[in-house]
Write a protein that holds these residues in place. Structure first.
Motif: not given
Length: 221
Positions: A58, A68, A106, A135, A140, A142, A182
């Motif tokens: 990241y 993100r 995602n 969110y 976020w 992933a 995150y």
């Protein structure tokens, strides 16, 4: 040896009001035909030109937060069997549910799977709430994924009063990649695992819908 000196030839670009300093370009021409050029500029353009810093996979943004990632892929396409009233159709629906849950993590949108669940699915609602809470606070997720499904329709659910007379149990095992999450400046990495679950699906006359999801320990599915 010939030496040529050109006053001011080495001034740095940068526009009006910037001092070039006493810079000179010196060309030294040797008798053997070798030419060497020497010049210099103060405060070169390399400073501050680096790209974003990496942290694992990241990018770290200027405020210290992680960016993100993109590339979430396409919305999973259902097997045509999910529209068939059969054991194979029930198995396809149970597997497809987990594919859409991974996609929802995602992209941050639980509607990827909530549109295919029946009212009252508690596990489905809990998963949707987990995604929304991540969110909603600027976080976020992933890299969630689900693949390599093995599904087996067990049979009709006997508790018709609770689930209806067209509800069937499907045992599913698959490879799951839980998401990296995150939140609040911290990254909790996901992990690869084999997951087993019993999915209750009900036929509504046109389509299978997920009624409930019950996790099972491996070896007991």
């Amino acid at each position: 040896m010939l030496v040529g000196v050109f006053p001011g030839a080495g001034c740095c670009p940068g526009g009006r009001g910037r001092s070039c300093g006493a810079w000179w370009l010196v060309l030294v021409v040797f008798v053997f035909g070798v030419v060497a050029g020497v010049s210099g500029c103060s405060g070169g353009g390399g400073a501050g030109a680096e790209g974003p810093v990496m942290s694992g996979d990241y990018y770290v943004q200027s405020d210290g937060s992680l960016r993100r990632p993109g590339g979430v892929g396409e919305f999973p396409v259902p097997d045509p069997l999910v529209g068939e009233y059969s054991d194979a159709g029930a198995e396809a629906m149970a597997s497809y549910y987990f594919e859409t849950v991974a996609y929802a993590w995602n992209v941050g949108d639980p509607r990827a799977f909530t549109d295919m669940v029946a009212t009252g699915c508690q596990a489905c609602a809990n998963t949707a709430n987990d995604i929304t809470s991540v969110y909603a606070n600027g976080g976020w997720a992933a890299k969630a994924g689900a693949s390599d499904f093995q599904a087996s329709a067990v049979g009709r659910v006997t508790d018709e009063q609770a689930h209806g007379d067209e509800t069937y149990a499907v045992d599913v095992s698959f490879s799951e990649r839980t998401p990296d999450v995150y939140m609040n400046g911290s990254l909790a990495p996901g992990a690869e695992r084999v997951r087993a679950a019993r999915v209750l699906v009900a036929w509504d006359g046109y389509f299978w819908r997920v009624v409930e999801v019950e996790d099972q320990p491996q070896g007991e599915s």
